[in-house]
Motif scaffolding. Structure first.
Motif, PDB file in Angstrom:
ATOM      1  N   PRO A 164      20.311  26.041  64.269  1.00  0.00           N
ATOM      2  CA  PRO A 164      19.070  25.905  65.048  1.00  0.00           C
ATOM      3  C   PRO A 164      18.095  26.999  64.847  1.00  0.00           C
ATOM      4  O   PRO A 164      16.836  27.122  65.221  1.00  0.00           O
ATOM      5  CB  PRO A 164      19.650  26.044  66.506  1.00  0.00           C
ATOM      6  CG  PRO A 164      20.996  26.940  66.203  1.00  0.00           C
ATOM      7  CD  PRO A 164      21.352  26.497  64.909  1.00  0.00           C
ATOM      8  N   TYR A 165      18.418  28.447  64.236  1.00  0.00           N
ATOM      9  CA  TYR A 165      17.557  29.094  63.835  1.00  0.00           C
ATOM     10  C   TYR A 165      17.126  29.515  62.363  1.00  0.00           C
ATOM     11  O   TYR A 165      17.957  29.280  61.648  1.00  0.00           O
ATOM     12  CB  TYR A 165      18.340  30.722  64.296  1.00  0.00           C
ATOM     13  CG  TYR A 165      18.731  30.757  65.858  1.00  0.00           C
ATOM     14  CD1 TYR A 165      18.096  30.606  67.193  1.00  0.00           C
ATOM     15  CD2 TYR A 165      20.324  30.900  66.079  1.00  0.00           C
ATOM     16  CE1 TYR A 165      18.361  30.714  68.254  1.00  0.00           C
ATOM     17  CE2 TYR A 165      20.482  30.871  67.217  1.00  0.00           C
ATOM     18  CZ  TYR A 165      19.827  30.646  68.418  1.00  0.00           C
ATOM     19  OH  TYR A 165      20.342  30.632  69.569  1.00  0.00           O
ATOM     20  N   LYS A 166      15.906  29.555  62.341  1.00  0.00           N
ATOM     21  CA  LYS A 166      15.503  29.561  60.989  1.00  0.00           C
ATOM     22  C   LYS A 166      15.553  31.053  60.573  1.00  0.00           C
ATOM     23  O   LYS A 166      15.748  31.293  59.389  1.00  0.00           O
ATOM     24  CB  LYS A 166      14.108  28.965  60.755  1.00  0.00           C
ATOM     25  CG  LYS A 166      13.308  28.798  59.574  1.00  0.00           C
ATOM     26  CD  LYS A 166      11.928  28.667  59.533  1.00  0.00           C
ATOM     27  CE  LYS A 166      11.437  28.265  57.889  1.00  0.00           C
ATOM     28  NZ  LYS A 166      11.059  29.676  57.508  1.00  0.00           N
ATOM     29  N   ARG A 167      15.029  32.115  61.339  1.00  0.00           N
ATOM     30  CA  ARG A 167      15.097  33.335  61.036  1.00  0.00           C
ATOM     31  C   ARG A 167      15.774  34.316  62.028  1.00  0.00           C
ATOM     32  O   ARG A 167      15.782  34.283  63.357  1.00  0.00           O
ATOM     33  CB  ARG A 167      13.585  33.810  60.845  1.00  0.00           C
ATOM     34  CG  ARG A 167      13.551  35.410  60.615  1.00  0.00           C
ATOM     35  CD  ARG A 167      12.273  35.763  60.200  1.00  0.00           C
ATOM     36  NE  ARG A 167      11.571  35.128  58.947  1.00  0.00           N
ATOM     37  CZ  ARG A 167      10.383  35.183  58.247  1.00  0.00           C
ATOM     38  NH1 ARG A 167       9.541  36.004  58.853  1.00  0.00           N
ATOM     39  NH2 ARG A 167      10.169  34.844  57.200  1.00  0.00           N
ATOM     40  N   VAL A 168      16.694  35.003  61.461  1.00  0.00           N
ATOM     41  CA  VAL A 168      17.666  35.937  62.177  1.00  0.00           C
ATOM     42  C   VAL A 168      17.453  37.377  62.165  1.00  0.00           C
ATOM     43  O   VAL A 168      17.406  37.784  61.039  1.00  0.00           O
ATOM     44  CB  VAL A 168      19.036  35.158  62.107  1.00  0.00           C
ATOM     45  CG1 VAL A 168      20.058  36.121  62.879  1.00  0.00           C
ATOM     46  CG2 VAL A 168      19.085  33.810  62.307  1.00  0.00           C
ATOM     47  N   GLU A 214      17.024  32.462  56.969  1.00  0.00           N
ATOM     48  CA  GLU A 214      16.487  33.561  56.726  1.00  0.00           C
ATOM     49  C   GLU A 214      17.102  34.750  57.336  1.00  0.00           C
ATOM     50  O   GLU A 214      16.990  34.873  58.894  1.00  0.00           O
ATOM     51  CB  GLU A 214      14.838  33.726  56.695  1.00  0.00           C
ATOM     52  CG  GLU A 214      14.374  32.341  55.914  1.00  0.00           C
ATOM     53  CD  GLU A 214      12.846  32.083  56.221  1.00  0.00           C
ATOM     54  OE1 GLU A 214      12.084  33.043  57.035  1.00  0.00           O
ATOM     55  OE2 GLU A 214      12.244  31.541  55.679  1.00  0.00           O
ATOM     56  N   LEU A 215      17.558  35.934  56.820  1.00  0.00           N
ATOM     57  CA  LEU A 215      18.486  36.938  57.611  1.00  0.00           C
ATOM     58  C   LEU A 215      18.033  38.311  57.243  1.00  0.00           C
ATOM     59  O   LEU A 215      17.876  38.714  56.050  1.00  0.00           O
ATOM     60  CB  LEU A 215      19.836  36.545  57.083  1.00  0.00           C
ATOM     61  CG  LEU A 215      20.758  37.821  57.715  1.00  0.00           C
ATOM     62  CD1 LEU A 215      20.935  37.422  59.244  1.00  0.00           C
ATOM     63  CD2 LEU A 215      22.072  37.687  57.154  1.00  0.00           C
ATOM     64  N   ARG A 229       4.678  42.298  55.768  1.00  0.00           N
ATOM     65  CA  ARG A 229       4.248  41.272  54.703  1.00  0.00           C
ATOM     66  C   ARG A 229       5.408  40.932  53.543  1.00  0.00           C
ATOM     67  O   ARG A 229       5.673  39.879  53.227  1.00  0.00           O
ATOM     68  CB  ARG A 229       2.894  41.067  54.374  1.00  0.00           C
ATOM     69  CG  ARG A 229       1.871  41.033  55.502  1.00  0.00           C
ATOM     70  CD  ARG A 229       0.498  41.144  54.906  1.00  0.00           C
ATOM     71  NE  ARG A 229      -0.639  40.905  55.595  1.00  0.00           N
ATOM     72  CZ  ARG A 229      -0.980  39.439  56.018  1.00  0.00           C
ATOM     73  NH1 ARG A 229      -0.599  38.744  55.201  1.00  0.00           N
ATOM     74  NH2 ARG A 229      -1.679  39.457  57.208  1.00  0.00           N
ATOM     75  N   ARG A 230       5.777  42.266  53.032  1.00  0.00           N
ATOM     76  CA  ARG A 230       6.617  42.343  51.923  1.00  0.00           C
ATOM     77  C   ARG A 230       7.828  41.718  52.439  1.00  0.00           C
ATOM     78  O   ARG A 230       8.534  40.747  51.863  1.00  0.00           O
ATOM     79  CB  ARG A 230       6.869  43.465  51.403  1.00  0.00           C
ATOM     80  CG  ARG A 230       7.579  43.644  50.316  1.00  0.00           C
ATOM     81  CD  ARG A 230       7.961  44.969  49.509  1.00  0.00           C
ATOM     82  NE  ARG A 230       6.705  45.191  48.835  1.00  0.00           N
ATOM     83  CZ  ARG A 230       6.393  46.542  48.378  1.00  0.00           C
ATOM     84  NH1 ARG A 230       7.257  47.420  48.310  1.00  0.00           N
ATOM     85  NH2 ARG A 230       5.291  46.848  47.854  1.00  0.00           N
ATOM     86  N   CYS A 231       8.418  42.121  53.598  1.00  0.00           N
ATOM     87  CA  CYS A 231       9.599  41.686  54.235  1.00  0.00           C
ATOM     88  C   CYS A 231       9.640  40.309  54.468  1.00  0.00           C
ATOM     89  O   CYS A 231      10.628  39.451  54.156  1.00  0.00           O
ATOM     90  CB  CYS A 231       9.940  42.226  55.576  1.00  0.00           C
ATOM     91  SG  CYS A 231      11.211  41.822  56.516  1.00  0.00           S
ATOM     92  N   ASP A 232       8.631  39.622  55.032  1.00  0.00           N
ATOM     93  CA  ASP A 232       8.407  38.173  55.210  1.00  0.00           C
ATOM     94  C   ASP A 232       8.397  37.404  53.849  1.00  0.00           C
ATOM     95  O   ASP A 232       9.082  36.355  53.910  1.00  0.00           O
ATOM     96  CB  ASP A 232       6.877  37.865  55.752  1.00  0.00           C
ATOM     97  CG  ASP A 232       6.952  38.047  57.392  1.00  0.00           C
ATOM     98  OD1 ASP A 232       7.791  38.033  58.000  1.00  0.00           O
ATOM     99  OD2 ASP A 232       5.724  38.231  57.905  1.00  0.00           O
ATOM    100  N   ALA A 281      11.459  36.889  64.297  1.00  0.00           N
ATOM    101  CA  ALA A 281      12.797  36.304  64.372  1.00  0.00           C
ATOM    102  C   ALA A 281      12.981  35.239  65.663  1.00  0.00           C
ATOM    103  O   ALA A 281      12.523  35.582  66.755  1.00  0.00           O
ATOM    104  CB  ALA A 281      13.835  37.308  64.474  1.00  0.00           C
ATOM    105  N   ASP A 282      13.778  34.329  65.294  1.00  0.00           N
ATOM    106  CA  ASP A 282      14.205  33.395  66.377  1.00  0.00           C
ATOM    107  C   ASP A 282      15.306  34.107  67.507  1.00  0.00           C
ATOM    108  O   ASP A 282      15.375  33.481  68.682  1.00  0.00           O
ATOM    109  CB  ASP A 282      14.758  31.985  65.807  1.00  0.00           C
ATOM    110  CG  ASP A 282      13.602  31.570  64.909  1.00  0.00           C
ATOM    111  OD1 ASP A 282      12.448  31.497  65.459  1.00  0.00           O
ATOM    112  OD2 ASP A 282      14.054  31.084  63.967  1.00  0.00           O
ATOM    113  N   VAL A 283      16.037  35.060  67.062  1.00  0.00           N
ATOM    114  CA  VAL A 283      17.205  35.377  67.938  1.00  0.00           C
ATOM    115  C   VAL A 283      17.574  36.701  67.178  1.00  0.00           C
ATOM    116  O   VAL A 283      17.550  37.050  66.044  1.00  0.00           O
ATOM    117  CB  VAL A 283      18.146  34.542  67.716  1.00  0.00           C
ATOM    118  CG1 VAL A 283      18.840  34.248  66.291  1.00  0.00           C
ATOM    119  CG2 VAL A 283      19.300  34.832  68.672  1.00  0.00           C
TER     120      VAL A 283
END
Length: 249
Positions: free
Chosen positions: A6-10, A48-49, A120-123, A158-160
């Motif tokens: 359910p989480y796209k980015r953690v 995405e972690l 931005r680089r991290c993204d 992040a989603d969570v």
């Protein structure tokens, strides 16, 4: 088939204790391997972690400042931040040994071993499926890695925040001192703060509360628990806005 999440980015927060055997210090590749196996399983879900490392297995800046003579508090905190870079390097190589692409980013410039943290680089790394290890805290003293994790979660949207620990979640009291302590399945940010529960430091909780980023505190040592947390399974303790707490929590 990989389980959908359910989480796209953690944002995964791992303490220094995750890098060594219980009661010991330094680095244990066996313990790091426990993390690596679970992180690899999470990346196979397409999540995405980003990972924030603690450094307490090597040196805790605040504690070192309290007991050392001749070392000022800011210096001790910088030493603790450098310890997180050591952990980040170990985790990076361990992940890449099992074909998980990574980038190590540091809040303290050290071009020979890590990229600088640039949002931005991290993204972009996350979008490309690379695990980004965020080391050196915030790059400034007097800030814990818990707060660095909360700030990082806000920056990368992040989603969570998943806090991997060696306990099953958040208890009403220390379960080692009170065997009747209650394990919460859900609790609000406000209750964590009012009860002075040791989930994350106060500043970290405030940041997550302000951005309404849920926090999941769980025992990562149970095989598959990181993937279960990412998949939204009810493990550990979820810290949420009061309006999202279910009536049977």
């Amino acid at each position: 088939m990989a389980q959908s999440a359910p989480y796209k980015r953690v944002l995964l927060k791992v303490s220094g204790e995750c890098f060594c055997r219980s009661g010991e210090s330094g680095l244990s590749m066996a313990e790091i391997g426990v993390l690596v196996d679970q992180i690899k399983a999470v990346t196979e879900q397409g999540v995405e972690l980003a990972i924030v490392c603690g450094g307490g297995n090597i040196l805790r800046g605040k504690q070192f400042a309290d007991v050392s003579r001749g070392i000022k508090q800011p210096t001790a905190h910088y030493m603790g931040m450098l310890a997180t870079v050591i952990n980040g390097l170990a985790l990076q190589d361990a992940l890449e040994s099992v074909d998980v692409p990574t980038r190590l980013q540091s809040s303290i410039p050290m071009d020979s071993v890590a990229e600088p943290f640039i949002r931005r680089r991290c993204d972009r790394h996350l979008e490309k499926g690379r695990v980004v290890i965020l080391a050196a805290g915030t790059g400034r003293p007097f800030v814990t890695t818990d707060t660095a994790a909360a700030l990082g979660a806000r920056e990368i949207e992040a989603d969570v925040v998943l806090k991997a620990t060696k306990v099953d979640g958040v208890y009403s009291e220390d379960p080692l001192k009170n065997p009747h302590a209650v394990l919460y399945s859900e609790i609000s940010y406000a209750d964590v703060l009012s009860q002075n529960l040791k989930v994350m430091d106060v500043t970290a909780i405030h940041h997550c509360q302000e951005a309404e980023i849920p926090i999941v505190v769980f025992n990562y040592q149970k095989p598959g628990n990181i993937a279960r947390a990412v998949a939204g399974e009810r493990i550990g303790t979820r810290v949420l806005p009061a309006t999202q707490i279910s009536s049977n929590a």
